[in-house]
Design an enzyme around this catalytic site. Structure first.
Site, PDB file in Angstrom:
ATOM      1  N   GLY A 112      -7.598  -7.281   9.848  1.00  0.00           N
ATOM      2  CA  GLY A 112      -8.630  -6.351  10.763  1.00  0.00           C
ATOM      3  C   GLY A 112      -9.187  -5.106  10.149  1.00  0.00           C
ATOM      4  O   GLY A 112     -10.405  -5.061  10.230  1.00  0.00           O
ATOM      5  N   GLY A 113      -8.487  -4.444   9.601  1.00  0.00           N
ATOM      6  CA  GLY A 113      -9.071  -3.249   8.936  1.00  0.00           C
ATOM      7  C   GLY A 113      -8.041  -2.051   9.042  1.00  0.00           C
ATOM      8  O   GLY A 113      -7.073  -2.122   9.105  1.00  0.00           O
ATOM      9  N   VAL A 118       0.715  -1.338  -0.028  1.00  0.00           N
ATOM     10  CA  VAL A 118       0.100   0.019  -0.168  1.00  0.00           C
ATOM     11  C   VAL A 118       0.895   1.277  -0.076  1.00  0.00           C
ATOM     12  O   VAL A 118       0.552   2.340  -0.701  1.00  0.00           O
ATOM     13  CB  VAL A 118      -1.135  -0.022   1.245  1.00  0.00           C
ATOM     14  CG1 VAL A 118      -2.035  -0.754   0.760  1.00  0.00           C
ATOM     15  CG2 VAL A 118      -0.329  -0.142   2.478  1.00  0.00           C
ATOM     16  N   HIS A 141       2.350 -10.417  17.299  1.00  0.00           N
ATOM     17  CA  HIS A 141       1.053 -10.317  17.186  1.00  0.00           C
ATOM     18  C   HIS A 141       0.562 -11.545  18.025  1.00  0.00           C
ATOM     19  O   HIS A 141       0.987 -12.814  17.990  1.00  0.00           O
ATOM     20  CB  HIS A 141       0.398 -10.839  15.685  1.00  0.00           C
ATOM     21  CG  HIS A 141      -1.116 -10.355  15.826  1.00  0.00           C
ATOM     22  ND1 HIS A 141      -1.983 -11.313  16.271  1.00  0.00           N
ATOM     23  CD2 HIS A 141      -1.779  -9.701  14.880  1.00  0.00           C
ATOM     24  CE1 HIS A 141      -3.317 -10.703  15.870  1.00  0.00           C
ATOM     25  NE2 HIS A 141      -3.134  -9.644  15.200  1.00  0.00           N
ATOM     26  N   ASP A 154      14.997  -5.155   3.400  1.00  0.00           N
ATOM     27  CA  ASP A 154      16.190  -4.807   2.352  1.00  0.00           C
ATOM     28  C   ASP A 154      16.231  -3.444   2.084  1.00  0.00           C
ATOM     29  O   ASP A 154      17.574  -2.663   1.991  1.00  0.00           O
ATOM     30  CB  ASP A 154      15.593  -5.212   0.927  1.00  0.00           C
ATOM     31  CG  ASP A 154      15.596  -6.825   0.743  1.00  0.00           C
ATOM     32  OD1 ASP A 154      15.967  -7.063   1.515  1.00  0.00           O
ATOM     33  OD2 ASP A 154      15.200  -7.288  -0.313  1.00  0.00           O
ATOM     34  N   ALA A 188      -3.310  -7.810   5.335  1.00  0.00           N
ATOM     35  CA  ALA A 188      -3.794  -7.349   6.597  1.00  0.00           C
ATOM     36  C   ALA A 188      -5.175  -7.686   6.779  1.00  0.00           C
ATOM     37  O   ALA A 188      -6.258  -7.631   5.900  1.00  0.00           O
ATOM     38  CB  ALA A 188      -3.813  -5.930   6.511  1.00  0.00           C
ATOM     39  N   ARG A 247       2.770  -0.844  18.107  1.00  0.00           N
ATOM     40  CA  ARG A 247       1.789  -0.165  17.129  1.00  0.00           C
ATOM     41  C   ARG A 247       0.269  -0.566  17.532  1.00  0.00           C
ATOM     42  O   ARG A 247      -0.088  -1.420  17.819  1.00  0.00           O
ATOM     43  CB  ARG A 247       1.749  -0.600  15.670  1.00  0.00           C
ATOM     44  CG  ARG A 247       0.754  -0.171  14.760  1.00  0.00           C
ATOM     45  CD  ARG A 247       1.118  -0.468  13.178  1.00  0.00           C
ATOM     46  NE  ARG A 247       1.183  -1.947  13.067  1.00  0.00           N
ATOM     47  CZ  ARG A 247       0.095  -2.878  12.966  1.00  0.00           C
ATOM     48  NH1 ARG A 247      -1.055  -2.315  12.907  1.00  0.00           N
ATOM     49  NH2 ARG A 247       0.296  -4.029  12.379  1.00  0.00           N
ATOM     50  N   GLU A 270     -10.459  -3.174  17.941  1.00  0.00           N
ATOM     51  CA  GLU A 270      -9.616  -4.293  18.187  1.00  0.00           C
ATOM     52  C   GLU A 270      -8.837  -3.810  19.636  1.00  0.00           C
ATOM     53  O   GLU A 270      -9.448  -2.924  20.248  1.00  0.00           O
ATOM     54  CB  GLU A 270      -8.623  -4.073  16.989  1.00  0.00           C
ATOM     55  CG  GLU A 270      -9.019  -4.719  15.782  1.00  0.00           C
ATOM     56  CD  GLU A 270      -8.054  -4.834  14.770  1.00  0.00           C
ATOM     57  OE1 GLU A 270      -6.729  -5.477  15.084  1.00  0.00           O
ATOM     58  OE2 GLU A 270      -8.408  -4.353  13.598  1.00  0.00           O
ATOM     59  N   HIS A 288       5.198 -10.036  13.698  1.00  0.00           N
ATOM     60  CA  HIS A 288       3.951  -9.402  12.873  1.00  0.00           C
ATOM     61  C   HIS A 288       4.610  -8.116  12.101  1.00  0.00           C
ATOM     62  O   HIS A 288       4.233  -7.801  10.988  1.00  0.00           O
ATOM     63  CB  HIS A 288       2.758  -9.405  13.764  1.00  0.00           C
ATOM     64  CG  HIS A 288       1.686  -8.871  12.854  1.00  0.00           C
ATOM     65  ND1 HIS A 288       1.153  -9.359  11.958  1.00  0.00           N
ATOM     66  CD2 HIS A 288       0.873  -7.721  13.171  1.00  0.00           C
ATOM     67  CE1 HIS A 288       0.198  -8.615  11.411  1.00  0.00           C
ATOM     68  NE2 HIS A 288      -0.274  -7.697  12.265  1.00  0.00           N
ATOM     69  N   ARG A 291      -1.354  -5.105  22.101  1.00  0.00           N
ATOM     70  CA  ARG A 291      -0.845  -6.349  21.563  1.00  0.00           C
ATOM     71  C   ARG A 291       0.367  -6.884  22.440  1.00  0.00           C
ATOM     72  O   ARG A 291       0.325  -8.034  22.692  1.00  0.00           O
ATOM     73  CB  ARG A 291      -0.489  -6.061  20.040  1.00  0.00           C
ATOM     74  CG  ARG A 291      -1.320  -6.517  19.235  1.00  0.00           C
ATOM     75  CD  ARG A 291      -0.936  -6.259  17.846  1.00  0.00           C
ATOM     76  NE  ARG A 291      -2.087  -6.227  17.065  1.00  0.00           N
ATOM     77  CZ  ARG A 291      -2.150  -5.830  15.875  1.00  0.00           C
ATOM     78  NH1 ARG A 291      -0.968  -5.453  15.124  1.00  0.00           N
ATOM     79  NH2 ARG A 291      -3.254  -5.777  15.387  1.00  0.00           N
TER      80      ARG A 291
END
Ligand code: SIN
Length: 430
Positions: free
Chosen positions: A54-55, A21, A234, A213, A52, A371, A118, A336, A275
């Site tokens: 969840g959203g 993305v 995760h 990289d 991905a 995060r 979440e 994750h 998390r």
């Protein structure tokens, strides 16, 4: 040979390394007269953005700002950069509107967007498409990018290095993964959107090809890298004995009511804590019980929601021999996400002129030490767009970079890259 000749002479306004993305969003926000090359190491669908589940978060309404900001900061242990957090939240609603205008479908309820929740979110503010939001968003961005005449998208191409001249980045050294051919491509601006580092870990939800990289070339050229030890695990990935990528059981399952249970069937943690806290509690429980996993009970979510909101997860569990509608499923934490990365500012600029870093590759401080769930797609799209705007306004690198193909044909070259990144992760971790 003709193909090789063409590549050797290549010069683009922008080279974007990565087609998740972040890379695609940047490409789509470049002016249409800007010639850009987008490369990726694997196939076009082998980016973590596709995985991905969840959203994507959005400011629910204007009264939600303080709460969203505090949730992000608290999850990040207040090590976040307040400026990038504010910027992300402020631009979240227009980002969702833009995705809708590109044809991305989000779940709706009574004619309006539906929101799920979440861990560590004090309210539902996540829009979603079933349990495959990343695929829905990324496939639309990709389809639009493939239609743009100013963009060349080239899969199965590995970035081996960046080209520099007089301290500025002026392109990349690429390898055609199929032919093995190595060639330089010059660029006015270069963007690192190479994703995270999960491929360096034994158990990760990431594609195995994602080996940091962008980080490796930055470290080699003295471009600043921050917090290489900020690795997110995760809490809930499907337990399997086999090797390879771990399958995620989205945190939104817990947001919708799923319970984590131990051998005795007892809950042992508040499932909606951040998390890192839930991950630690699971490891403690596994240790206490001498077990390789705990279990997640999806039944409290309800059969109807499981089948409509989480069809991919239910089907995958079935394939692995678990009927998630009837029985708890074994899960364990896995690597994750990477919160550290190539230091970048509010416009994706790194410490090297004409070199940008966006998405999971960069560290602009938005996530702090940990995060908040479903902030990753949002962050990647917003800061990539800002980088595109900065590139469009700015200048291009000039120069005649040196290129020595022999250096890269040594088989140890990529191995060294991986070791460089691992060393940095371990050094910061001490
Ligand atoms: C998940 O669905 O649990 C993953 C989403 C994320 O990493 O934010």
């Amino acid at each position: 040979m003709e193909h090789a000749q063409l590549q050797l002479n290549a010069k683009y306004d922008v080279v974007i390394v990565g087609a998740g993305v972040a890379g695609l969003s940047l490409a789509l926000h470049l002016p249409e007269d800007c010639r850009a090359l987008v490369i990726c190491k694997g196939g076009l669908e082998e980016s973590d953005s596709f995985l991905a589940q969840g959203g994507i978060c959005v400011l629910h309404d204007k009264n939600d700002f303080r709460s969203y900001y505090e949730d992000t900061m608290r999850a990040g242990h207040f090590e976040n950069n307040p400026a990038t957090v504010k910027c992300m939240i402020e631009h979240s609603r227009e980002t969702i509107d833009e995705l809708l205008s590109l044809g991305v479908r989000f779940a709706m309820e009574n004619g309006a967007l539906a929101y799920t929740r979440e861990g560590a979110h004090s309210r539902p503010r996540i829009v979603f498409h079933e349990d495959c939001t990343g695929k829905e968003i990324t496939s639309h961005l990709l389809a639009h990018a493939l239609k743009r005449t100013n963009l060349t998208v080239r899969p199965y191409t590995t970035m081996l290095d960046i080209l520099t001249d007089n301290g500025s980045c002026c392109g990349v050294v690429l390898k055609d993964n199929k032919s093995g051919e190595i060639f330089p491509v010059r660029a006015g601006n270069t963007v690192l959107a190479t994703g995270g580092v999960g491929g360096l870990f034994r158990h990760s939800t990431n594609f195995r090809i994602l080996t940091g990289d962008g980080l490796a070339v930055s470290l080699r050229h003295g471009v600043a890298v921050d917090h290489a030890d900020y690795i997110q695990f995760h809490p809930t990935t499907l337990y399997t004995k086999g090797r390879g990528r771990r399958f995620l059981l989205s945190e939104s399952l817990r947001g919708e009511g799923a319970h984590l249970i131990n051998k005795k069937g007892e809950r042992f943690v508040d499932e909606l804590l951040p998390r890192d806290v839930v991950t630690e509690a699971i490891y403690r429980e596994m240790q206490k019980e001498g077990s390789d996993f705990v279990r997640i009970d999806l039944r409290p979510v309800g059969e109807e929601t499981l089948l409509s909101h989480f069809p991919t997860i239910v089907n995958r569990c079935k394939k692995e021999g678990y009927d998630a509608l009837k029985d708890p499923v074994p899960v364990l934490p896995s690597q994750h996400y990477f919160m550290g990365g190539v230091r970048s500012d509010l416009f994706g600029r790194t410490t090297m002129p004409h070199l940008y870093a966006v998405g999971e590759t960069c560290c602009n401080g938005v996530h702090g030490r940990n995060r908040l769930a479903s902030n990753s797609l949002l962050e990647a799209i917003i800061f990539a767009k800002r980088a595109a705007e900065d590139i469009a306004k700015g200048t291009s690198a000039e120069g005649e970079p040196q290129f020595n193909a022999e250096l890269y044909s040594d088989r140890r070259y990529m191995k060294n890259n991986r070791q460089t990144v691992l060393k940095e992760i371990n050094r910061e971790n001490k």
